[in-house]
Design a protein around this motif. Structure first.
Motif, PDB file in Angstrom:
ATOM      1  N   ALA A 100      -6.855  91.539 125.497  1.00 57.42           N
ATOM      2  CA  ALA A 100      -5.966  92.590 126.008  1.00 57.42           C
ATOM      3  C   ALA A 100      -6.415  93.055 127.392  1.00 57.42           C
ATOM      4  CB  ALA A 100      -5.926  93.761 125.029  1.00 57.42           C
ATOM      5  N   VAL A 101      -7.720  93.173 127.596  1.00 54.64           N
ATOM      6  CA  VAL A 101      -8.245  93.616 128.891  1.00 54.64           C
ATOM      7  C   VAL A 101      -7.942  92.576 129.971  1.00 54.64           C
ATOM      8  CG1 VAL A 101     -10.359  94.131 130.186  1.00 54.64           C
ATOM      9  CG2 VAL A 101     -10.023  95.114 127.918  1.00 54.64           C
ATOM     10  N   ASP A 102      -8.194  91.298 129.696  1.00 57.73           N
ATOM     11  CA  ASP A 102      -7.913  90.261 130.689  1.00 57.73           C
ATOM     12  C   ASP A 102      -6.411  90.108 130.932  1.00 57.73           C
ATOM     13  OD1 ASP A 102     -10.524  89.700 131.356  1.00 57.73           O
ATOM     14  OD2 ASP A 102     -10.709  88.015 129.968  1.00 57.73           O
ATOM     15  N   LEU A 103      -5.602  90.290 129.905  1.00 53.15           N
ATOM     16  CA  LEU A 103      -4.153  90.242 130.077  1.00 53.15           C
ATOM     17  C   LEU A 103      -3.713  91.326 131.061  1.00 53.15           C
ATOM     18  CD1 LEU A 103      -1.337  89.194 129.303  1.00 53.15           C
ATOM     19  CD2 LEU A 103      -1.393  90.779 127.361  1.00 53.15           C
ATOM     20  N   ARG A 104      -4.233  92.524 130.894  1.00 52.43           N
ATOM     21  CA  ARG A 104      -3.899  93.627 131.819  1.00 52.43           C
ATOM     22  C   ARG A 104      -4.382  93.294 133.230  1.00 52.43           C
ATOM     23  NH1 ARG A 104      -3.033  98.895 129.662  1.00 52.43           N
ATOM     24  NH2 ARG A 104      -4.289  99.732 131.364  1.00 52.43           N
ATOM     25  N   ARG A 105      -5.584  92.764 133.354  1.00 54.17           N
ATOM     26  CA  ARG A 105      -6.130  92.418 134.678  1.00 54.17           C
ATOM     27  C   ARG A 105      -5.272  91.363 135.376  1.00 54.17           C
ATOM     28  NH1 ARG A 105     -11.243  89.747 133.998  1.00 54.17           N
ATOM     29  NH2 ARG A 105     -11.500  89.968 136.216  1.00 54.17           N
ATOM     30  N   VAL A 106      -4.934  90.299 134.652  1.00 51.16           N
ATOM     31  CA  VAL A 106      -4.167  89.196 135.235  1.00 51.16           C
ATOM     32  C   VAL A 106      -2.763  89.673 135.615  1.00 51.16           C
ATOM     33  CG1 VAL A 106      -3.084  86.977 134.714  1.00 51.16           C
ATOM     34  CG2 VAL A 106      -5.483  87.356 134.150  1.00 51.16           C
ATOM     35  N   GLY A 153      -1.320  89.657 139.249  1.00 52.05           N
ATOM     36  CA  GLY A 153      -0.152  88.815 139.455  1.00 52.05           C
ATOM     37  C   GLY A 153       1.026  89.575 140.037  1.00 52.05           C
ATOM     38  N   LEU A 154       1.340  90.733 139.464  1.00 54.08           N
ATOM     39  CA  LEU A 154       2.462  91.517 139.974  1.00 54.08           C
ATOM     40  C   LEU A 154       2.193  92.026 141.391  1.00 54.08           C
ATOM     41  CD1 LEU A 154       3.452  93.423 136.716  1.00 54.08           C
ATOM     42  CD2 LEU A 154       4.777  91.649 137.901  1.00 54.08           C
ATOM     43  N   ALA A 155       0.947  92.394 141.677  1.00 53.96           N
ATOM     44  CA  ALA A 155       0.608  92.825 143.036  1.00 53.96           C
ATOM     45  C   ALA A 155       0.830  91.686 144.028  1.00 53.96           C
ATOM     46  CB  ALA A 155      -0.841  93.315 143.096  1.00 53.96           C
ATOM     47  N   ALA A 156       0.376  90.491 143.684  1.00 54.27           N
ATOM     48  CA  ALA A 156       0.531  89.335 144.582  1.00 54.27           C
ATOM     49  C   ALA A 156       2.001  88.933 144.726  1.00 54.27           C
ATOM     50  CB  ALA A 156      -0.295  88.157 144.066  1.00 54.27           C
ATOM     51  N   ILE A 157       2.723  88.891 143.638  1.00 52.25           N
ATOM     52  CA  ILE A 157       4.127  88.483 143.656  1.00 52.25           C
ATOM     53  C   ILE A 157       4.956  89.415 144.533  1.00 52.25           C
ATOM     54  CG2 ILE A 157       6.217  88.319 142.236  1.00 52.25           C
ATOM     55  CD1 ILE A 157       4.283  87.409 139.930  1.00 52.25           C
ATOM     56  N   HIS A 158       4.685  90.709 144.430  1.00 51.68           N
ATOM     57  CA  HIS A 158       5.508  91.705 145.115  1.00 51.68           C
ATOM     58  C   HIS A 158       4.897  92.227 146.409  1.00 51.68           C
ATOM     59  CE1 HIS A 158       8.454  91.713 141.952  1.00 51.68           C
ATOM     60  NE2 HIS A 158       7.456  91.705 141.088  1.00 51.68           N
ATOM     61  N   GLY A 159       3.761  91.661 146.814  1.00 52.45           N
ATOM     62  CA  GLY A 159       3.151  92.086 148.064  1.00 52.45           C
ATOM     63  C   GLY A 159       2.681  93.532 148.041  1.00 52.45           C
ATOM     64  N   PRO A 190       9.888  80.599 140.996  1.00 49.97           N
ATOM     65  CA  PRO A 190       8.504  80.296 141.397  1.00 49.97           C
ATOM     66  C   PRO A 190       7.606  80.166 140.168  1.00 49.97           C
ATOM     67  CG  PRO A 190       9.377  82.146 142.653  1.00 49.97           C
ATOM     68  CD  PRO A 190      10.370  81.850 141.565  1.00 49.97           C
ATOM     69  N   VAL A 191       6.568  79.335 140.281  1.00 50.55           N
ATOM     70  CA  VAL A 191       5.575  79.182 139.221  1.00 50.55           C
ATOM     71  C   VAL A 191       4.327  79.927 139.683  1.00 50.55           C
ATOM     72  CG1 VAL A 191       4.160  77.557 137.917  1.00 50.55           C
ATOM     73  CG2 VAL A 191       6.504  76.958 138.531  1.00 50.55           C
ATOM     74  N   VAL A 192       3.833  80.824 138.843  1.00 47.72           N
ATOM     75  CA  VAL A 192       2.670  81.649 139.197  1.00 47.72           C
ATOM     76  C   VAL A 192       1.516  81.269 138.276  1.00 47.72           C
ATOM     77  CG1 VAL A 192       1.816  83.990 139.515  1.00 47.72           C
ATOM     78  CG2 VAL A 192       4.243  83.500 139.896  1.00 47.72           C
ATOM     79  N   ARG A 193       0.412  80.822 138.870  1.00 42.50           N
ATOM     80  CA  ARG A 193      -0.787  80.431 138.123  1.00 42.50           C
ATOM     81  C   ARG A 193      -1.909  81.412 138.434  1.00 42.50           C
ATOM     82  NH1 ARG A 193      -0.524  75.951 135.580  1.00 42.50           N
ATOM     83  NH2 ARG A 193      -2.738  75.563 135.486  1.00 42.50           N
ATOM     84  N   TYR A 194      -2.848  81.525 137.505  1.00 41.04           N
ATOM     85  CA  TYR A 194      -4.021  82.372 137.740  1.00 41.04           C
ATOM     86  C   TYR A 194      -5.283  81.615 137.371  1.00 41.04           C
ATOM     87  CZ  TYR A 194      -4.339  83.098 132.696  1.00 41.04           C
ATOM     88  OH  TYR A 194      -4.470  82.902 131.356  1.00 41.04           O
TER      89      TYR A 194
END
Length: 164
Positions: free
Chosen positions: A50-56, A60-66, A128-132
């Protein structure tokens, strides 16, 4: 006698069907098949805590939306789906989204859009495909756009920040 022509016609139609044509691979399948694998690259677990899911999802949302990482506010966790919101840069309203992550992929869905057809998980052909990749406190987010170009961002998201 009348049955023979009908039977032959039916068999001819079935034979014309043949085997199913293979479908085009999705963007996620293409990116996954070409992703480099190296001992130097952190491997992403199939299922995140759950912690890593929140982190990712936050990264991810920060990067996707600038957006700055601090701008992304996580508002809830429903099973394996993270709810998030942030200030819209244009009009100051609130943008809302949901996020899922696992197997090295981030998938998100915008919420509260005027057209309900636009409220969908962005995991179809043409999206778009988003990888982490997780590397300790660092999370690398790589977006592969439909035209094949990529954008990469690295965010530092400490686990202790997400334990709330």
């Amino acid at each position: 006698m009348m049955r023979a022509p009908i039977l032959l016609l039916a068999l001819g139609m079935l034979a014309a069907c043949g085997p199913k044509a293979e479908t085009e691979p999705t963007p996620a399948e293409i990116v996954a098949a070409t992703a480099p694998v190296s001992d130097a690259v952190a491997q992403s677990p199939a299922v995140l805590t759950a912690v890593d899911l929140r982190r990712v999802c936050r990264a991810g949302l920060a990067a996707i939306h600038g957006q700055d990482l601090a701008a992304i506010e996580l508002t809830g966790l429903e099973g394996e789906v993270v709810n998030a919101q942030w200030r819209a840069p244009v009009d100051g309203g609130v943008m809302k989204a949901q996020c899922r992550a696992g197997d090295g992929l981030v998938v998100w869905k915008p919420l509260d859009l005027p057209d309900p057809a636009d409220v969908r998980w962005l995991n179809e052909s043409g999206d778009p495909v988003v990888r982490y990749a997780l590397r300790g406190d660092e999370i690398e987010i790589t977006q592969t756009l439909p035209d094949g170009t990529t954008q990469t961002a690295t965010e530092v998201v400490r686990a202790e920040e997400e334990v709330r």
